[in-house]
Design a protein around this motif. Structure first.
Motif, mmCIF file in Angstrom:
data_model
loop_
_atom_site.group_PDB
_atom_site.id
_atom_site.type_symbol
_atom_site.label_atom_id
_atom_site.label_comp_id
_atom_site.label_asym_id
_atom_site.label_seq_id
_atom_site.Cartn_x
_atom_site.Cartn_y
_atom_site.Cartn_z
ATOM 1 N N VAL A 198 -7.986 1.920 -4.514
ATOM 2 C CA VAL A 198 -7.785 3.134 -3.722
ATOM 3 C C VAL A 198 -8.742 3.066 -2.542
ATOM 4 N N VAL A 199 -8.182 3.212 -1.333
ATOM 5 C CA VAL A 199 -8.943 3.054 -0.099
ATOM 6 C C VAL A 199 -8.677 4.250 0.801
ATOM 7 N N ALA A 200 -9.737 4.900 1.261
ATOM 8 C CA ALA A 200 -9.570 5.937 2.280
ATOM 9 C C ALA A 200 -9.256 5.233 3.591
ATOM 10 N N SER A 201 -8.377 5.785 4.398
ATOM 11 C CA SER A 201 -7.962 5.099 5.620
ATOM 12 C C SER A 201 -9.131 4.821 6.556
ATOM 13 N N GLU A 202 -10.233 5.552 6.408
ATOM 14 C CA GLU A 202 -11.382 5.257 7.266
ATOM 15 C C GLU A 202 -12.008 3.905 6.935
ATOM 16 N N PRO A 223 -5.991 8.772 1.761
ATOM 17 C CA PRO A 223 -6.180 7.754 0.724
ATOM 18 C C PRO A 223 -4.915 6.919 0.542
ATOM 19 N N TYR A 224 -5.108 5.614 0.391
ATOM 20 C CA TYR A 224 -4.009 4.691 0.134
ATOM 21 C C TYR A 224 -4.296 3.945 -1.161
ATOM 22 N N LEU A 225 -3.265 3.703 -1.934
ATOM 23 C CA LEU A 225 -3.353 2.845 -3.091
ATOM 24 C C LEU A 225 -2.860 1.473 -2.662
ATOM 25 N N TYR A 226 -3.709 0.466 -2.790
ATOM 26 C CA TYR A 226 -3.341 -0.908 -2.453
ATOM 27 C C TYR A 226 -3.155 -1.706 -3.734
ATOM 28 N N ASN A 227 -2.108 -2.491 -3.797
ATOM 29 C CA ASN A 227 -1.943 -3.514 -4.813
ATOM 30 C C ASN A 227 -2.108 -4.823 -4.054
ATOM 31 N N ILE A 228 -3.152 -5.580 -4.385
ATOM 32 C CA ILE A 228 -3.500 -6.777 -3.619
ATOM 33 C C ILE A 228 -3.551 -7.978 -4.546
ATOM 34 N N ARG A 229 -2.978 -9.084 -4.085
ATOM 35 C CA ARG A 229 -3.092 -10.368 -4.781
ATOM 36 C C ARG A 229 -3.826 -11.321 -3.864
ATOM 37 N N TYR A 230 -4.918 -11.870 -4.354
ATOM 38 C CA TYR A 230 -5.721 -12.829 -3.596
ATOM 39 C C TYR A 230 -5.423 -14.229 -4.131
ATOM 40 N N PHE A 231 -5.365 -15.220 -3.244
ATOM 41 C CA PHE A 231 -5.160 -16.580 -3.703
ATOM 42 C C PHE A 231 -5.599 -17.571 -2.646
ATOM 43 N N LYS A 232 -5.755 -18.830 -3.054
ATOM 44 C CA LYS A 232 -6.139 -19.902 -2.142
ATOM 45 C C LYS A 232 -4.937 -20.280 -1.296
ATOM 46 N N ARG A 276 0.845 -1.185 0.000
ATOM 47 C CA ARG A 276 0.000 0.000 0.000
ATOM 48 C C ARG A 276 0.881 1.236 0.000
ATOM 49 N N TYR A 277 0.353 2.282 -0.629
ATOM 50 C CA TYR A 277 1.092 3.533 -0.806
ATOM 51 C C TYR A 277 0.234 4.690 -0.311
ATOM 52 N N ASN A 278 0.825 5.567 0.468
ATOM 53 C CA ASN A 278 0.134 6.732 0.993
ATOM 54 C C ASN A 278 0.003 7.769 -0.125
ATOM 55 N N LEU A 279 -1.231 7.986 -0.595
ATOM 56 C CA LEU A 279 -1.443 8.910 -1.707
ATOM 57 C C LEU A 279 -1.379 10.373 -1.285
ATOM 58 N N LEU A 280 -1.573 10.668 -0.009
ATOM 59 C CA LEU A 280 -1.404 12.040 0.469
ATOM 60 C C LEU A 280 0.069 12.434 0.367
ATOM 61 N N SER A 281 0.950 11.516 0.701
ATOM 62 C CA SER A 281 2.382 11.763 0.545
ATOM 63 C C SER A 281 2.727 11.967 -0.930
ATOM 64 N N TYR A 282 2.127 11.155 -1.794
ATOM 65 C CA TYR A 282 2.345 11.314 -3.237
ATOM 66 C C TYR A 282 1.864 12.681 -3.712
ATOM 67 N N TYR A 283 0.703 13.101 -3.232
ATOM 68 C CA TYR A 283 0.157 14.408 -3.606
ATOM 69 C C TYR A 283 1.099 15.533 -3.174
ATOM 70 N N ASN A 284 1.643 15.423 -1.954
ATOM 71 C CA ASN A 284 2.496 16.480 -1.410
ATOM 72 C C ASN A 284 3.889 16.527 -2.032
ATOM 73 N N THR A 285 4.429 15.380 -2.434
ATOM 74 C CA THR A 285 5.813 15.339 -2.921
ATOM 75 C C THR A 285 5.934 15.069 -4.416
ATOM 76 N N GLY A 286 4.896 14.507 -5.021
ATOM 77 C CA GLY A 286 4.977 14.123 -6.421
ATOM 78 C C GLY A 286 5.696 12.802 -6.635
ATOM 79 N N LEU A 287 6.097 12.153 -5.554
ATOM 80 C CA LEU A 287 6.791 10.863 -5.626
ATOM 81 C C LEU A 287 5.991 9.812 -4.872
ATOM 82 N N LEU A 288 5.788 8.656 -5.485
ATOM 83 C CA LEU A 288 5.110 7.574 -4.806
ATOM 84 C C LEU A 288 6.042 7.034 -3.731
ATOM 85 N N PRO A 289 5.615 7.029 -2.461
ATOM 86 C CA PRO A 289 6.506 6.556 -1.397
ATOM 87 C C PRO A 289 6.717 5.050 -1.505
ATOM 88 N N ASN A 290 7.666 4.537 -0.739
ATOM 89 C CA ASN A 290 7.871 3.093 -0.684
ATOM 90 C C ASN A 290 6.590 2.431 -0.197
#
Length: 106
Positions: free
Chosen positions: A70-74, A86-95, A8-22
């Motif tokens: 994209v998920v709001a932290s609430e 807001p957070y951007l999640y990359n999720i992989r679901y599996f059995k 997951r990536y903090n999109l507020l940090s991305y908005y403020n810096t222009g860089l996607l955080p780790n």
């Protein structure tokens, strides 16, 4: 039970810096440690991840799939619901049977 890995990536940090955080999460852990939820359940192990993580599965996303969400932290981690970040999640679901074959790589 549904197994998933995520970054997951903090999109507020991305908005403020222009860089996607780790990303934060367990996507690149190579041991067979994953996170699990019981789809549609409201038990503590499921709700600690929030309500949004299971939504793609509830809406019909098949097992062994990947989604960007994209998920709001609430609607995310229970420890963060006081803020609305807001957070951007990359999720992989599996059995769980596929856990041993999961490499964490795309």
């Amino acid at each position: 039970m549904q197994i998933f890995r995520f970054l997951r990536y903090n999109l507020l940090s991305y908005y403020n810096t222009g860089l996607l955080p780790n990303g934060e999460g367990n996507m690149h852990i190579v041991t067979p440690v994953a996170t699990s939820i019981v789809i549609g359940s409201h038990n503590q192990s499921t709700t600690r991840w929030g309500t949004a993580i299971q939504m793609p599965m509830l809406l019909g996303l098949p097992v062994d799939s990947e989604v960007n969400l994209v998920v709001a932290s609430e609607a995310g981690f229970s420890s963060e619901i006081i803020s609305v970040i807001p957070y951007l999640y990359n999720i992989r679901y599996f059995k769980s049977a596929n856990l041993m074959n999961f490499s964490g790589k795309k």
